[in-house]
Design a protein around this motif. Structure first.
Motif, short mmCIF file in Angstrom:
data_model
loop_
_atom_site.label_atom_id
_atom_site.label_comp_id
_atom_site.label_asym_id
_atom_site.label_seq_id
_atom_site.Cartn_x
_atom_site.Cartn_y
_atom_site.Cartn_z
N PHE A 2 -23.15 38.25 16.96
CA PHE A 2 -21.98 38.04 17.82
C PHE A 2 -22.02 38.97 19.04
N VAL A 3 -22.32 40.24 18.84
CA VAL A 3 -22.36 41.19 19.96
C VAL A 3 -23.43 40.76 20.95
N ARG A 4 -24.59 40.39 20.44
CA ARG A 4 -25.67 39.93 21.34
C ARG A 4 -25.26 38.67 22.09
N TRP A 5 -24.54 37.75 21.42
CA TRP A 5 -24.06 36.54 22.09
C TRP A 5 -23.08 36.90 23.21
N VAL A 6 -22.14 37.80 22.92
CA VAL A 6 -21.15 38.22 23.93
C VAL A 6 -21.86 38.76 25.16
N LEU A 7 -22.87 39.58 24.95
CA LEU A 7 -23.57 40.22 26.07
C LEU A 7 -24.50 39.28 26.83
N SER A 8 -25.08 38.30 26.14
CA SER A 8 -26.09 37.47 26.79
C SER A 8 -25.59 36.09 27.22
N ARG A 9 -24.70 35.49 26.47
CA ARG A 9 -24.31 34.12 26.74
C ARG A 9 -22.80 33.89 26.83
N GLY A 10 -22.02 34.82 26.35
CA GLY A 10 -20.58 34.64 26.22
C GLY A 10 -19.88 34.14 27.48
N LEU A 11 -20.11 34.78 28.60
CA LEU A 11 -19.45 34.35 29.84
C LEU A 11 -19.98 33.02 30.35
N MET A 12 -21.27 32.78 30.18
CA MET A 12 -21.86 31.52 30.67
C MET A 12 -21.36 30.31 29.89
N GLU A 13 -20.92 30.53 28.66
CA GLU A 13 -20.51 29.43 27.81
C GLU A 13 -18.99 29.23 27.79
N GLN A 14 -18.30 29.77 28.76
CA GLN A 14 -16.86 29.60 28.86
C GLN A 14 -16.54 28.44 29.80
N PRO A 15 -15.66 27.54 29.40
CA PRO A 15 -15.26 26.47 30.32
C PRO A 15 -14.38 27.02 31.44
N LYS A 16 -14.34 26.29 32.54
CA LYS A 16 -13.44 26.66 33.63
C LYS A 16 -11.99 26.43 33.18
N HIS A 17 -11.09 27.19 33.79
CA HIS A 17 -9.67 26.96 33.56
C HIS A 17 -8.97 26.94 34.91
N PRO A 18 -7.81 26.29 34.99
CA PRO A 18 -7.12 26.17 36.27
C PRO A 18 -6.60 27.52 36.76
N GLY A 19 -6.83 27.79 38.02
CA GLY A 19 -6.37 29.04 38.61
C GLY A 19 -4.85 29.09 38.69
N GLY A 20 -4.31 30.29 38.50
CA GLY A 20 -2.87 30.48 38.63
C GLY A 20 -2.03 29.88 37.51
N ALA A 21 -2.67 29.40 36.48
CA ALA A 21 -1.95 28.75 35.38
C ALA A 21 -1.58 29.76 34.29
N ALA A 22 -0.51 29.47 33.59
CA ALA A 22 -0.14 30.26 32.42
C ALA A 22 -1.12 29.92 31.29
N HIS A 23 -1.13 30.76 30.26
CA HIS A 23 -2.05 30.59 29.14
C HIS A 23 -1.26 30.38 27.85
N LEU A 24 -1.79 29.52 27.00
CA LEU A 24 -1.16 29.19 25.72
C LEU A 24 -2.17 29.33 24.60
N HIS A 25 -1.72 29.83 23.47
CA HIS A 25 -2.50 29.76 22.24
C HIS A 25 -1.56 29.25 21.15
N LEU A 26 -1.91 28.11 20.57
CA LEU A 26 -1.07 27.45 19.57
C LEU A 26 -1.89 27.25 18.30
N ARG A 37 1.09 20.00 13.18
CA ARG A 37 0.47 19.86 14.50
C ARG A 37 0.88 18.58 15.22
N TRP A 38 1.31 17.59 14.49
CA TRP A 38 1.47 16.26 15.07
C TRP A 38 2.91 15.90 15.41
N GLY A 39 3.87 16.70 15.00
CA GLY A 39 5.24 16.21 15.15
C GLY A 39 6.19 17.16 15.82
N ALA A 40 7.41 17.16 15.28
CA ALA A 40 8.55 17.83 15.90
C ALA A 40 8.36 19.33 16.05
#
Length: 158
Positions: free
Chosen positions: A47-71, A78-81
């Protein structure tokens, strides 16, 4: 009992804060790697080697100026009210803070496909990147997916 959670940030510069925090964590991990503290745990070394070598390259783009959510909710919720109520509350907080759109990131693979849940909640896929973080344990393609939602009811890029 706790069956899930929603966390988020209305700060449009959240990615900078996350990068600073991630840098501090990466420094600790590298120190532990160099001092052999991960010798008995090869997966942590990987995992540490992945973070250092590939981690940033494998991140998708996200919209600038947007708020962030983790659900994260148990499957039946997950599907309802419950999901809709949590998001509605969060969106009210975003509007009160002057924020007009937000995004989330998650892992997706053929056996686990969260895109369906986010699609039902009004999100659109913004970007996706294949990741090697779980190789060789998972041979199938795994993606990090960024979804995006505008608060005016429209989902979309940008």
């Amino acid at each position: 009992r706790v069956a899930g959670y929603l966390t988020g940030s209305v700060d449009p510069h959240f990615s900078r804060t996350l990068m600073l925090s991630g840098f501090q964590t990466a420094c600790k991990m590298v120190s532990r790697l160099l001092t052999s503290k991960y010798d008995s745990h090869p997966r942590s070394q990987h995992f540490v080697r992945w973070v250092l070598s590939r981690g940033l390259m494998e991140q998708p783009k996200h919209p600038g100026g947007a708020a962030h959510l983790h659900l994260n909710l148990e499957r039946p919720l997950r599907w309802g009210a419950v999901a809709r109520r949590l998001l509605s509350t969060f969106e009210g907080m975003l509007l009160a803070a002057g924020q007009e759109h937000y995004y989330a990131k998650f892992f997706s693979c053929p056996q686990r496909n969260p895109e369906r849940m986010y699609d039902r909640l009004g999100f659109q896929v913004y970007d996706r990147m294949e990741t090697t973080i779980f190789r060789p344990e998972i041979a199938d393609a795994v993606y990090i997916v960024c979804v995006h939602k505008r608060l005016n009811g429209g989902a979309g890029r940008g």
